[in-house]
Write an enzyme that holds these catalytic residues in place. Structure first.
Site, PDB file in Angstrom:
ATOM      1  N   HIS A  17      21.260 111.853  23.628  1.00  0.00           N
ATOM      2  CA  HIS A  17      20.856 113.226  23.313  1.00  0.00           C
ATOM      3  C   HIS A  17      20.989 113.487  21.805  1.00  0.00           C
ATOM      4  O   HIS A  17      20.110 114.100  21.192  1.00  0.00           O
ATOM      5  CB  HIS A  17      21.763 114.235  24.034  1.00  0.00           C
ATOM      6  CG  HIS A  17      21.669 114.227  25.526  1.00  0.00           C
ATOM      7  ND1 HIS A  17      22.761 114.096  26.347  1.00  0.00           N
ATOM      8  CD2 HIS A  17      20.602 114.352  26.369  1.00  0.00           C
ATOM      9  CE1 HIS A  17      22.392 114.146  27.611  1.00  0.00           C
ATOM     10  NE2 HIS A  17      21.081 114.286  27.664  1.00  0.00           N
ATOM     11  N   LYS A  41      20.875 120.072  39.990  1.00  0.00           N
ATOM     12  CA  LYS A  41      21.978 119.116  40.165  1.00  0.00           C
ATOM     13  C   LYS A  41      23.293 119.890  40.039  1.00  0.00           C
ATOM     14  O   LYS A  41      23.384 120.812  39.244  1.00  0.00           O
ATOM     15  CB  LYS A  41      21.954 118.052  39.055  1.00  0.00           C
ATOM     16  CG  LYS A  41      20.573 117.550  38.689  1.00  0.00           C
ATOM     17  CD  LYS A  41      20.636 116.779  37.386  1.00  0.00           C
ATOM     18  CE  LYS A  41      19.241 116.480  36.861  1.00  0.00           C
ATOM     19  NZ  LYS A  41      19.224 115.923  35.515  1.00  0.00           N
ATOM     20  N   ARG A  90      12.761 108.239  28.231  1.00  0.00           N
ATOM     21  CA  ARG A  90      13.372 106.915  28.270  1.00  0.00           C
ATOM     22  C   ARG A  90      12.373 105.935  28.882  1.00  0.00           C
ATOM     23  O   ARG A  90      11.467 105.471  28.228  1.00  0.00           O
ATOM     24  CB  ARG A  90      14.681 106.960  29.071  1.00  0.00           C
ATOM     25  CG  ARG A  90      15.830 107.509  28.282  1.00  0.00           C
ATOM     26  CD  ARG A  90      16.951 107.963  29.149  1.00  0.00           C
ATOM     27  NE  ARG A  90      16.548 109.095  29.984  1.00  0.00           N
ATOM     28  CZ  ARG A  90      17.351 109.847  30.684  1.00  0.00           C
ATOM     29  NH1 ARG A  90      18.624 109.575  30.708  1.00  0.00           N
ATOM     30  NH2 ARG A  90      16.908 110.860  31.377  1.00  0.00           N
TER      31      ARG A  90
HETATM   32  P1  ADP Z   1      17.702 117.319  32.389  1.00  0.00           P
HETATM   33  O1  ADP Z   1      18.620 117.566  33.537  1.00  0.00           O
HETATM   34  O2  ADP Z   1      16.920 118.500  31.950  1.00  0.00           O
HETATM   35  O3  ADP Z   1      16.848 116.070  32.486  1.00  0.00           O
HETATM   36  P2  ADP Z   1      19.405 115.874  30.579  1.00  0.00           P
HETATM   37  O4  ADP Z   1      20.632 116.409  29.931  1.00  0.00           O
HETATM   38  O5  ADP Z   1      19.592 114.767  31.560  1.00  0.00           O
HETATM   39  O6  ADP Z   1      18.704 117.125  31.186  1.00  0.00           O
HETATM   40  O7  ADP Z   1      18.374 115.421  29.472  1.00  0.00           O
HETATM   41  C1  ADP Z   1      17.827 116.312  28.544  1.00  0.00           C
HETATM   42  C2  ADP Z   1      16.665 115.628  27.848  1.00  0.00           C
HETATM   43  O8  ADP Z   1      17.140 114.528  27.085  1.00  0.00           O
HETATM   44  C3  ADP Z   1      15.600 115.054  28.781  1.00  0.00           C
HETATM   45  O9  ADP Z   1      14.342 115.220  28.169  1.00  0.00           O
HETATM   46  C4  ADP Z   1      15.964 113.592  28.871  1.00  0.00           C
HETATM   47  O10 ADP Z   1      14.847 112.791  29.172  1.00  0.00           O
HETATM   48  C5  ADP Z   1      16.461 113.348  27.459  1.00  0.00           C
HETATM   49  N1  ADP Z   1      17.381 112.222  27.382  1.00  0.00           N
HETATM   50  C6  ADP Z   1      18.531 112.041  28.076  1.00  0.00           C
HETATM   51  N2  ADP Z   1      19.119 110.863  27.752  1.00  0.00           N
HETATM   52  C7  ADP Z   1      18.310 110.281  26.824  1.00  0.00           C
HETATM   53  C8  ADP Z   1      18.328 109.025  26.114  1.00  0.00           C
HETATM   54  N3  ADP Z   1      19.283 108.143  26.316  1.00  0.00           N
HETATM   55  N4  ADP Z   1      17.303 108.774  25.254  1.00  0.00           N
HETATM   56  C9  ADP Z   1      16.318 109.674  25.091  1.00  0.00           C
HETATM   57  N5  ADP Z   1      16.218 110.855  25.729  1.00  0.00           N
HETATM   58  C10 ADP Z   1      17.200 111.163  26.593  1.00  0.00           C
END
Ligand code: ADP
Length: 158
Positions: A17, A41, A90
């Site tokens: 992030h 979630k 990703r």
């Molecule tokens: P959500 O529950 O909205 O998917 P996340 O916190 O899991 O929220 O992710 C927020 C954003 O960051 C999403 O667009 C996700 O694809 C992106 N993201 C999460 N981890 C990574 C990573 N390792 N590399 C690139 N983008 C990421």
């Protein structure tokens, strides 16, 4: 001045992030990192903790603002006068969901564009879920999250 919003659950924030935030700041002047208050979630960390961990991660960087929101993202973005949504991508596995969300948001609010930033390959496998699972099993998460997040995960294990 251009301003964008980067929404997510951030349960908890990971180095993946943080990389997306830093790279988004190459194309926008300010970034509002917006923590979703009502994700489907069930989060491990409270909304307050998720915001606090993010704020700590960007302490001293006045280009990053961290807030939380409830309800529809496009409504919140409109209220905040933001017309760009940043999301990270990703693997192909992210694509279906992101495509659906981006098109739904576009349909609801055509003046807001979603821009995707590709993951840095070194974070392509990294997710909050993986970090939580690893921490639960006693693994060292130090290389995946900032030190204050690692500390919080270890504390939660005890
Ligand atoms: P959500 O529950 O909205 O998917 P996340 O916190 O899991 O929220 O992710 C927020 C954003 O960051 C999403 O667009 C996700 O694809 C992106 N993201 C999460 N981890 C990574 C990573 N390792 N590399 C690139 N983008 C990421």
């Amino acid at each position: 001045m251009s301003k964008a919003i980067y929404p997510g659950s951030f349960d908890p924030v990971t180095n993946g992030h943080i990389d997306i935030v830093n790279r988004a700041l190459k194309v926008v002047d300010r970034l509002l990192v917006a923590v979703i208050g009502n994700p489907d979630k069930k989060p491990l960390f409270s909304l307050k903790d998720r915001v606090r961990l993010l704020k700590e991660s960007f302490k001293g960087n006045d280009k990053v603002i961290v807030e939380s929101f409830d309800g529809l993202l496009v409504d919140y973005a409109t209220k905040k006068n933001v017309d760009v949504i940043i999301r990270g991508l990703r693997a192909v596995s992210d694509f279906d969901y992101e495509f659906q969300m981006a098109l739904t948001n576009l349909e609801m609010c055509p003046q807001i564009e979603t821009i995707f930033i590709m993951t840095d390959p070194k974070y392509s496998y990294l997710s909050s879920s993986l970090v939580k699972q690893l921490a639960r099993l006693g693994g060292d998460v130090g290389r995946f999250v900032p030190p204050h997040v690692s500390k919080k995960l270890i504390k939660g294990r005890k």
